[in-house]
Design a protein around this motif. Structure first.
Motif, PDB file in Angstrom:
ATOM      1  N   ARG A   1      -0.545 -34.233  44.256  1.00 14.01           N
ATOM      2  CA  ARG A   1       0.182 -33.783  43.083  1.00 14.01           C
ATOM      3  C   ARG A   1      -0.669 -34.015  41.845  1.00 14.01           C
ATOM      4  NH1 ARG A   1       5.612 -33.164  44.071  1.00 14.01           N
ATOM      5  NH2 ARG A   1       6.118 -33.337  41.868  1.00 14.01           N
ATOM      6  N   PHE A   2      -0.450 -33.146  40.875  1.00  8.21           N
ATOM      7  CA  PHE A   2      -1.128 -33.324  39.587  1.00  8.21           C
ATOM      8  C   PHE A   2      -0.173 -32.895  38.494  1.00  8.21           C
ATOM      9  CE2 PHE A   2      -3.844 -31.835  36.075  1.00  8.21           C
ATOM     10  CZ  PHE A   2      -4.604 -32.989  35.871  1.00  8.21           C
ATOM     11  N   GLN A   3       0.099 -33.807  37.589  1.00  9.77           N
ATOM     12  CA  GLN A   3       1.028 -33.557  36.478  1.00  9.77           C
ATOM     13  C   GLN A   3       2.372 -33.026  36.977  1.00  9.77           C
ATOM     14  OE1 GLN A   3      -1.050 -31.055  33.652  1.00  9.77           O
ATOM     15  NE2 GLN A   3      -2.255 -32.787  32.862  1.00  9.77           N
ATOM     16  N   GLY A   4       2.863 -33.656  38.022  1.00  6.12           N
ATOM     17  CA  GLY A   4       4.207 -33.363  38.491  1.00  6.12           C
ATOM     18  C   GLY A   4       4.360 -32.168  39.400  1.00  6.12           C
ATOM     19  N   ARG A   5       3.256 -31.571  39.867  1.00  4.69           N
ATOM     20  CA  ARG A   5       3.388 -30.411  40.759  1.00  4.69           C
ATOM     21  C   ARG A   5       2.405 -30.519  41.912  1.00  4.69           C
ATOM     22  NH1 ARG A   5       1.060 -24.752  38.853  1.00  4.69           N
ATOM     23  NH2 ARG A   5       1.365 -24.473  41.080  1.00  4.69           N
ATOM     24  N   HIS A   6       2.764 -29.925  43.047  1.00  4.70           N
ATOM     25  CA  HIS A   6       1.843 -29.885  44.178  1.00  4.70           C
ATOM     26  C   HIS A   6       1.101 -28.547  44.147  1.00  4.70           C
ATOM     27  CE1 HIS A   6       5.476 -27.869  45.773  1.00  4.70           C
ATOM     28  NE2 HIS A   6       4.646 -27.168  46.512  1.00  4.70           N
ATOM     29  N   PHE A   7      -0.095 -28.536  44.735  1.00  5.57           N
ATOM     30  CA  PHE A   7      -0.922 -27.332  44.653  1.00  5.57           C
ATOM     31  C   PHE A   7      -1.337 -26.785  46.014  1.00  5.57           C
ATOM     32  CE2 PHE A   7      -3.353 -31.182  43.920  1.00  5.57           C
ATOM     33  CZ  PHE A   7      -4.381 -31.112  44.847  1.00  5.57           C
ATOM     34  N   PHE A   8      -1.018 -27.487  47.099  1.00  5.10           N
ATOM     35  CA  PHE A   8      -1.228 -26.938  48.434  1.00  5.10           C
ATOM     36  C   PHE A   8       0.058 -26.268  48.906  1.00  5.10           C
ATOM     37  CE2 PHE A   8      -4.688 -30.151  48.831  1.00  5.10           C
ATOM     38  CZ  PHE A   8      -5.709 -29.286  49.208  1.00  5.10           C
ATOM     39  N   ASN A   9      -0.072 -25.105  49.531  1.00  2.00           N
ATOM     40  CA  ASN A   9       1.077 -24.520  50.204  1.00  2.00           C
ATOM     41  C   ASN A   9       1.399 -25.406  51.407  1.00  2.00           C
ATOM     42  OD1 ASN A   9       2.073 -22.724  52.613  1.00  2.00           O
ATOM     43  ND2 ASN A   9       2.697 -21.663  50.752  1.00  2.00           N
ATOM     44  N   PRO A  10       2.622 -25.932  51.496  1.00  2.00           N
ATOM     45  CA  PRO A  10       2.924 -26.905  52.548  1.00  2.00           C
ATOM     46  C   PRO A  10       2.678 -26.397  53.966  1.00  2.00           C
ATOM     47  CG  PRO A  10       4.625 -26.936  50.870  1.00  2.00           C
ATOM     48  CD  PRO A  10       3.746 -25.756  50.557  1.00  2.00           C
ATOM     49  N   ALA A  11       3.183 -25.207  54.302  1.00  2.00           N
ATOM     50  CA  ALA A  11       2.996 -24.681  55.651  1.00  2.00           C
ATOM     51  C   ALA A  11       1.521 -24.467  55.956  1.00  2.00           C
ATOM     52  CB  ALA A  11       3.771 -23.380  55.815  1.00  2.00           C
ATOM     53  N   ASN A  12       0.783 -23.956  54.980  1.00  2.00           N
ATOM     54  CA  ASN A  12      -0.649 -23.742  55.169  1.00  2.00           C
ATOM     55  C   ASN A  12      -1.366 -25.069  55.394  1.00  2.00           C
ATOM     56  OD1 ASN A  12      -3.532 -23.391  53.464  1.00  2.00           O
ATOM     57  ND2 ASN A  12      -3.056 -21.766  54.904  1.00  2.00           N
ATOM     58  N   PHE A  13      -0.988 -26.090  54.636  1.00  3.75           N
ATOM     59  CA  PHE A  13      -1.599 -27.415  54.795  1.00  3.75           C
ATOM     60  C   PHE A  13      -1.316 -27.971  56.184  1.00  3.75           C
ATOM     61  CE2 PHE A  13      -1.976 -31.983  54.466  1.00  3.75           C
ATOM     62  CZ  PHE A  13      -3.087 -32.165  53.643  1.00  3.75           C
ATOM     63  N   GLY A  14      -0.092 -27.815  56.659  1.00  2.96           N
ATOM     64  CA  GLY A  14       0.250 -28.298  57.989  1.00  2.96           C
ATOM     65  C   GLY A  14      -0.535 -27.588  59.079  1.00  2.96           C
ATOM     66  N   ILE A  15      -0.683 -26.283  58.942  1.00  6.30           N
ATOM     67  CA  ILE A  15      -1.431 -25.508  59.934  1.00  6.30           C
ATOM     68  C   ILE A  15      -2.887 -25.942  59.983  1.00  6.30           C
ATOM     69  CG2 ILE A  15      -2.346 -23.207  60.452  1.00  6.30           C
ATOM     70  CD1 ILE A  15       0.355 -22.081  59.475  1.00  6.30           C
ATOM     71  N   ILE A  16      -3.534 -25.983  58.824  1.00  2.00           N
ATOM     72  CA  ILE A  16      -4.944 -26.355  58.782  1.00  2.00           C
ATOM     73  C   ILE A  16      -5.139 -27.791  59.280  1.00  2.00           C
ATOM     74  CG2 ILE A  16      -6.914 -26.764  57.276  1.00  2.00           C
ATOM     75  CD1 ILE A  16      -6.346 -23.830  57.801  1.00  2.00           C
ATOM     76  N   SER A  17      -4.223 -28.680  58.948  1.00  3.24           N
ATOM     77  CA  SER A  17      -4.353 -30.078  59.350  1.00  3.24           C
ATOM     78  C   SER A  17      -4.396 -30.228  60.867  1.00  3.24           C
ATOM     79  CB  SER A  17      -3.193 -30.902  58.779  1.00  3.24           C
ATOM     80  OG  SER A  17      -3.253 -30.952  57.369  1.00  3.24           O
ATOM     81  N   VAL A  18      -3.468 -29.569  61.564  1.00  2.00           N
ATOM     82  CA  VAL A  18      -3.456 -29.729  63.023  1.00  2.00           C
ATOM     83  C   VAL A  18      -4.576 -28.936  63.685  1.00  2.00           C
ATOM     84  CG1 VAL A  18      -1.012 -30.334  63.187  1.00  2.00           C
ATOM     85  CG2 VAL A  18      -1.681 -27.922  63.269  1.00  2.00           C
ATOM     86  N   LEU A  19      -5.053 -27.871  63.055  1.00  2.00           N
ATOM     87  CA  LEU A  19      -6.226 -27.180  63.590  1.00  2.00           C
ATOM     88  C   LEU A  19      -7.441 -28.103  63.560  1.00  2.00           C
ATOM     89  CD1 LEU A  19      -5.970 -23.571  62.062  1.00  2.00           C
ATOM     90  CD2 LEU A  19      -5.440 -24.295  64.403  1.00  2.00           C
ATOM     91  N   ILE A  20      -7.509 -28.940  62.527  1.00  2.00           N
ATOM     92  CA  ILE A  20      -8.634 -29.866  62.390  1.00  2.00           C
ATOM     93  C   ILE A  20      -8.446 -31.108  63.273  1.00  2.00           C
ATOM     94  CG2 ILE A  20      -9.843 -31.408  60.791  1.00  2.00           C
ATOM     95  CD1 ILE A  20      -9.226 -29.406  58.571  1.00  2.00           C
ATOM     96  N   LEU A  21      -7.233 -31.644  63.307  1.00  2.00           N
ATOM     97  CA  LEU A  21      -6.997 -32.951  63.919  1.00  2.00           C
ATOM     98  C   LEU A  21      -6.668 -32.909  65.403  1.00  2.00           C
ATOM     99  CD1 LEU A  21      -4.830 -34.543  61.063  1.00  2.00           C
ATOM    100  CD2 LEU A  21      -7.256 -34.949  61.545  1.00  2.00           C
ATOM    101  N   THR A  22      -6.250 -31.770  65.927  1.00  2.00           N
ATOM    102  CA  THR A  22      -5.848 -31.707  67.332  1.00  2.00           C
ATOM    103  C   THR A  22      -6.611 -30.608  68.062  1.00  2.00           C
ATOM    104  OG1 THR A  22      -4.056 -30.074  67.100  1.00  2.00           O
ATOM    105  CG2 THR A  22      -3.540 -32.369  66.571  1.00  2.00           C
ATOM    106  N   LYS A  23      -6.441 -30.595  69.371  1.00  2.00           N
ATOM    107  CA  LYS A  23      -7.098 -29.584  70.207  1.00  2.00           C
ATOM    108  C   LYS A  23      -6.106 -28.639  70.866  1.00  2.00           C
ATOM    109  CE  LYS A  23     -11.083 -32.533  71.301  1.00  2.00           C
ATOM    110  NZ  LYS A  23     -11.900 -33.156  72.384  1.00  2.00           N
ATOM    111  N   ASP A  24      -4.830 -28.780  70.535  1.00  2.00           N
ATOM    112  CA  ASP A  24      -3.836 -27.927  71.183  1.00  2.00           C
ATOM    113  C   ASP A  24      -3.020 -27.117  70.180  1.00  2.00           C
ATOM    114  OD1 ASP A  24      -2.461 -30.271  70.273  1.00  2.00           O
ATOM    115  OD2 ASP A  24      -0.761 -29.688  71.534  1.00  2.00           O
ATOM    116  N   ALA A  25      -3.628 -26.817  69.035  1.00  2.00           N
ATOM    117  CA  ALA A  25      -2.966 -25.991  68.018  1.00  2.00           C
ATOM    118  C   ALA A  25      -3.812 -24.766  67.748  1.00  2.00           C
ATOM    119  CB  ALA A  25      -2.754 -26.786  66.728  1.00  2.00           C
ATOM    120  N   TRP A  26      -3.161 -23.645  67.548  1.00  2.00           N
ATOM    121  CA  TRP A  26      -3.880 -22.420  67.239  1.00  2.00           C
ATOM    122  C   TRP A  26      -2.965 -21.452  66.508  1.00  2.00           C
ATOM    123  CZ3 TRP A  26      -1.605 -23.459  71.842  1.00  2.00           C
ATOM    124  CH2 TRP A  26      -0.840 -22.454  72.442  1.00  2.00           C
ATOM    125  N   VAL A  27      -3.575 -20.489  65.862  1.00  2.00           N
ATOM    126  CA  VAL A  27      -2.850 -19.413  65.185  1.00  2.00           C
ATOM    127  C   VAL A  27      -3.264 -18.114  65.841  1.00  2.00           C
ATOM    128  CG1 VAL A  27      -2.464 -18.179  63.017  1.00  2.00           C
ATOM    129  CG2 VAL A  27      -2.758 -20.664  63.009  1.00  2.00           C
TER     130      VAL A  27
END
Length: 290
Positions: free
Chosen positions: A122-148
């Motif tokens: 967050r910066f000055q009271g707002r978030h700047f990552f799209n939540p769903a997009n952040f979740g997708i990219i996170s598990v693509l990086i951190l796990t081996k059983d996620a894909w789009v």
């Protein structure tokens, strides 16, 4: 007469897409994964809200209340925080539509990280990552059983009309149609030049633009009004930048998930653009007609 919340329509339409997808497409996602995503996002949202309120203390709570007074009124029926459970539901449905996993733990991780990104980045009271997009990219990086699977929706004409019609209705209510228009126009132009350069037929060009997942991204994920630039000129530059990076990643690095990586990489650009072109922050308002 009071206008209805655009998020209600978005929840309705995304739910409809899930029902249609499960019923008419051969998806690997099972219905129970949808339930896991929804439960994880709503629970993480609720817990994060409570912990956030406690950690900030009375002074921060007062400032938070002043900055989000309008949002508090929106959420009065939920008897919860200014940060909406409706938004968490939209995130869960977005994950369900686009993310594929083999294990429940991966979907739980995606949902939890998606919601936590709104509180951690967050910066000055707002978030700047799209939540769903952040979740997708996170598990693509951190796990081996996620894909789009970008082609999961195919390119049938009635799907395209459904996505464009419902997405256009929401964008008109939210007032962020310019973002989708700028992104789609810039990307379509780049693909047209490439098509001419390679001497391909125009059905190849249409194929690259009309996939259901690409349209879902452009109409529903790219236009989240709480995480994109506030000023119109900022949104246009931001959307064109994402289109250019998507084109590069897709055609020179052969990344089928290029749109998601492009949005993730350029999300922090929102902060710079908002600093250069100041504009009132988006809030969910419901006024009487006229």
């Amino acid at each position: 007469m009071q206008q209805s919340d655009p998020r209600d329509y978005q929840i309705l339409f995304l739910s409809l897409f899930l029902v249609l997808g499960i019923g008419t497409r051969d998806w690997t996602l099972q219905p129970q994964f949808i339930g896991v995503a929804i439960a994880t996002c709503l629970l993480t949202q609720y817990i994060s809200i409570r912990l956030w309120s406690i950690s900030q203390g009375n002074k921060a709570d007062e400032e938070f209340t002043q900055n989000h007074a309008l949002e508090r009124r929106e959420e009065s029926t939920l008897n919860t925080s200014p940060i909406s459970l409706k938004s968490a539901m939209i995130t869960a449905l977005g994950l369900s539509l686009l993310l594929r996993v083999d294990h429940y733990s991966t979907m739980i991780l995606a949902g939890a990280l998606a919601i936590l990104s709104k509180f951690l980045f967050r910066f000055q009271g707002r978030h700047f990552f799209n939540p769903a997009n952040f979740g997708i990219i996170s598990v693509l990086i951190l796990t081996k059983d996620a894909w789009v699977s970008p082609g999961q929706w195919g390119e049938e004409g009635w799907y395209v009309l459904l996505f464009v019609g419902t997405g256009g209705m929401i964008l008109k209510r939210v007032g962020r149609w310019d973002t989708t228009a700028a992104f789609f126009s810039a990307y379509a132009l780049l693909e047209a030049f490439r098509n001419l350069w390679l001497g391909w037929t125009w059905d190849v060009w249409a194929h690259r633009l009309m996939s259901g997942s690409f349209l879902l991204f452009a109409l529903f994920m790219l236009t989240d009004p709480r995480s994109i630039p506030n000023a119109r000129v900022s949104r246009l530059l931001w959307a064109v930048s994402i289109a250019i990076l998507t084109f590069i990643l897709r055609n020179h690095f052969f990344m089928s998930t290029a749109v998601f990586w492009a949005l993730f990489a350029l999300s922090p650009l929102t902060l710079i653009l908002d600093w250069i072109w100041s504009s009132p922050r988006f809030v969910w308002r419901f006024h009487g007609d006229g």
